[in-house]
Scaffold this motif. Structure first.
Motif, PDB file in Angstrom:
ATOM      1  N   GLY B  19      -4.364  -2.168 -17.459  1.00  0.00           N
ATOM      2  CA  GLY B  19      -4.183  -0.754 -17.112  1.00  0.00           C
ATOM      3  C   GLY B  19      -3.871  -0.584 -15.642  1.00  0.00           C
ATOM      4  N   LEU B  20      -4.642  -1.268 -14.804  1.00  0.00           N
ATOM      5  CA  LEU B  20      -4.442  -1.161 -13.356  1.00  0.00           C
ATOM      6  C   LEU B  20      -3.071  -1.717 -12.965  1.00  0.00           C
ATOM      7  CD1 LEU B  20      -5.715  -0.330 -10.679  1.00  0.00           C
ATOM      8  CD2 LEU B  20      -6.692  -2.614 -10.496  1.00  0.00           C
ATOM      9  N   VAL B  23      -0.456   0.798 -13.841  1.00  0.00           N
ATOM     10  CA  VAL B  23      -0.508   1.934 -12.906  1.00  0.00           C
ATOM     11  C   VAL B  23       0.164   1.555 -11.588  1.00  0.00           C
ATOM     12  CG1 VAL B  23      -2.073   3.322 -11.484  1.00  0.00           C
ATOM     13  CG2 VAL B  23      -2.524   3.075 -13.907  1.00  0.00           C
ATOM     14  N   PHE B  27       3.481   3.086  -9.903  1.00  0.00           N
ATOM     15  CA  PHE B  27       3.463   3.662  -8.553  1.00  0.00           C
ATOM     16  C   PHE B  27       4.616   3.113  -7.710  1.00  0.00           C
ATOM     17  CE2 PHE B  27       1.723   3.567  -4.129  1.00  0.00           C
ATOM     18  CZ  PHE B  27       1.826   4.933  -3.908  1.00  0.00           C
ATOM     19  N   LEU B  30       7.702   4.768  -8.797  1.00  0.00           N
ATOM     20  CA  LEU B  30       7.732   6.159  -8.354  1.00  0.00           C
ATOM     21  C   LEU B  30       8.128   6.256  -6.875  1.00  0.00           C
ATOM     22  CD1 LEU B  30       7.128   9.125  -9.132  1.00  0.00           C
ATOM     23  CD2 LEU B  30       4.803   8.756  -8.347  1.00  0.00           C
ATOM     24  N   VAL B  31       7.549   5.391  -6.042  1.00  0.00           N
ATOM     25  CA  VAL B  31       7.893   5.415  -4.614  1.00  0.00           C
ATOM     26  C   VAL B  31       9.362   5.061  -4.424  1.00  0.00           C
ATOM     27  CG1 VAL B  31       7.460   4.305  -2.382  1.00  0.00           C
ATOM     28  CG2 VAL B  31       5.544   4.952  -3.835  1.00  0.00           C
ATOM     29  N   GLY B  33      11.761   5.634  -6.632  1.00  0.00           N
ATOM     30  CA  GLY B  33      12.489   6.818  -7.094  1.00  0.00           C
ATOM     31  C   GLY B  33      12.457   7.931  -6.060  1.00  0.00           C
ATOM     32  N   LEU B  34      11.287   8.138  -5.442  1.00  0.00           N
ATOM     33  CA  LEU B  34      11.151   9.171  -4.409  1.00  0.00           C
ATOM     34  C   LEU B  34      12.052   8.867  -3.219  1.00  0.00           C
ATOM     35  CD1 LEU B  34       7.331  10.003  -4.113  1.00  0.00           C
ATOM     36  CD2 LEU B  34       9.183  11.623  -4.508  1.00  0.00           C
ATOM     37  N   ALA B  37      15.564   9.628  -4.112  1.00  0.00           N
ATOM     38  CA  ALA B  37      15.742  11.088  -4.168  1.00  0.00           C
ATOM     39  C   ALA B  37      15.808  11.691  -2.775  1.00  0.00           C
ATOM     40  CB  ALA B  37      14.592  11.713  -4.956  1.00  0.00           C
ATOM     41  N   LYS B  38      14.970  11.194  -1.860  1.00  0.00           N
ATOM     42  CA  LYS B  38      14.919  11.758  -0.504  1.00  0.00           C
ATOM     43  C   LYS B  38      16.175  11.423   0.290  1.00  0.00           C
ATOM     44  CE  LYS B  38      10.561  13.370  -0.200  1.00  0.00           C
ATOM     45  NZ  LYS B  38      10.161  14.676   0.288  1.00  0.00           N
ATOM     46  N   SER B  40      19.082  10.699  -0.804  1.00  0.00           N
ATOM     47  CA  SER B  40      20.347  11.160  -1.375  1.00  0.00           C
ATOM     48  C   SER B  40      20.515  12.682  -1.304  1.00  0.00           C
ATOM     49  CB  SER B  40      20.510  10.662  -2.819  1.00  0.00           C
ATOM     50  OG  SER B  40      19.366  10.949  -3.558  1.00  0.00           O
TER      51      SER B  40
END
Lengths: 313, 53
Positions: B19-20, B23, B27, B30-31, B33-34, B37-38, B40
């Motif tokens: 699980g960890l 996760v 994460f 996600l970072v 992807g962020l 996104a930032k 572009s």
């Protein structure tokens, strides 16, 4: 094998599973946080990159989960007494109080910093304030001190749509305040209905719920008064910029039903309630869950239909 | 007795570790992807010092 025996065998090894840590985050409360934060972010003017929007909602949810973990850490003593909360990870011995505290604090810091980085500082600060409000103002101070615990503490649950809005726009606005007010006014009747039919739990734990301090008759009257105020607010909001045809129709129907339920609760006495095992109070509580999801769903629907010229005013 | 005998404790630890791990992997994604996104967005500019270098 019963839940109790599972808990006992797990606690002997001192090894909590992944699910136990997830349970610390109060996942059912988190669904409300996620949904209302999403609506706040979605209904806000301006475009948000989908990845940024997803991250914002995720970090708001993690912040809400951190509040839940810290609340369970603080309330472990009364959770052991109440039937409803006896199987939570700390009272059942699967996670220690200090583990829950560390987990909650770490997640809270993580969520606030990440939300501020992903969106803006104001959103991060508002999330930090929300966690502080829920843990310190509500859990540590109000909950065991005043029967108004639910009224003031309800503000903590009302912040997520406002945080979503601020994450998208970088500022507050009347619309975000209205969404906050909707949850804030909805919380007392929702919890007091629960307190009416979970009758011995709060008494046993010594939590000064209105049912314990002012009696059940007064609680019924309070539910009616708050429902009247909530109905005025919810229907009134339908004529503002967060409203639209879908929202207004939803608000009129659901508030009529909610008022009918509150009226029925007010008219009943304890004898009648006990005779049918609190049927009216239970159905009012269930309706209250639908009530909030439907109002926020309607706001989202009006926003979605606005580009087609159908939603909003 | 085999040295690698699976105890119930290992099973529970496996679920927690898995699980960890998921996760953390989520994460990282996600970072990433962020970041995409930032950088572009139209209003993204490189910091002045780095442009000068």
């Amino acid at each position: 094998m019963s839940d109790a025996s599972v808990s006992a065998s797990t606690s002997q090894t001192g090894e909590a599973g992944f699910g136990d840590y997830f349970a610390l985050l109060k996942p059912r409360v988190m669904t409300l946080v996620v949904f209302t934060a999403f609506v706040g972010l979605y209904a806000a003017p301006g475009a948000v990159h989908p990845v940024v929007g997803f991250a914002a909602i995720l970090f708001i949810a993690v912040g809400g989960g951190a509040s839940g973990a810290l609340n369970m850490w603080w309330d472990a003593d009364i959770d052991r007494v109440m039937k409803r909360t006896r199987n939570r990870p700390i009272p059942s011995g699967r996670i220690t109080e200090s583990e829950a505290f560390g987990f909650g604090m770490a997640l809270a810091g993580f969520a606030v910093v990440m939300l501020a980085l992903a969106t803006n500082l104001l959103a991060g600060a508002l999330l930090a304030f929300t966690i502080f409000f829920y843990v310190v103002i509500y859990s540590m101070w109000l909950k065991r001190w005043t029967p108004q615990n639910i009224v003031i503490g309800g503000a903590a649950g009302a912040f997520p749509p406002m945080i979503g809005w601020v994450a998208a726009t970088g500022s507050f606005s009347l619309e975000s305040v209205l969404m906050f007010a909707l949850i804030f006014m909805w919380t007392p009747p929702h919890f007091w209905a629960l307190a009416l039919f979970m009758r011995s739990d709060y008494d046993d734990a010594g939590v000064p719920m209105l049912t314990v301090t002012h009696g059940r008759r007064a609680t019924r009257a309070h539910i009616l008064v708050y429902t009247l105020l909530l109905a005025a607010l919810a229907v009134g909001a339908g004529f503002t910029s967060i409203g639209g045809p879908v929202y207004l129709a939803t608000a009129v129907v659901l508030n009529a039903l909610f008022l009918k339920g509150a009226w029925a609760i007010w008219r009943r006495d304890e004898g009648a309630a006990e005779a049918d095992a609190y049927k009216v109070e239970r159905s009012f509580f269930k309706l209250s869950l639908l009530y909030l999801f439907a109002h926020f769903g309607a706001i989202a629907l009006d926003t979605a239909m606005a580009p087609l010229g159908l939603g909003g005013w | 007795m085999a040295l690698s005998k699976q105890h119930d404790l290992h099973k529970r630890r496996f679920s927690r570790n898995l699980g960890l791990g998921l996760v953390l992997a989520g994460f990282v994604a996600l970072v990433f992807g962020l970041t995409v996104a930032k950088v572009s967005t139209d209003d993204f500019t490189m910091p002045i010092n780095e442009v000068a270098d």
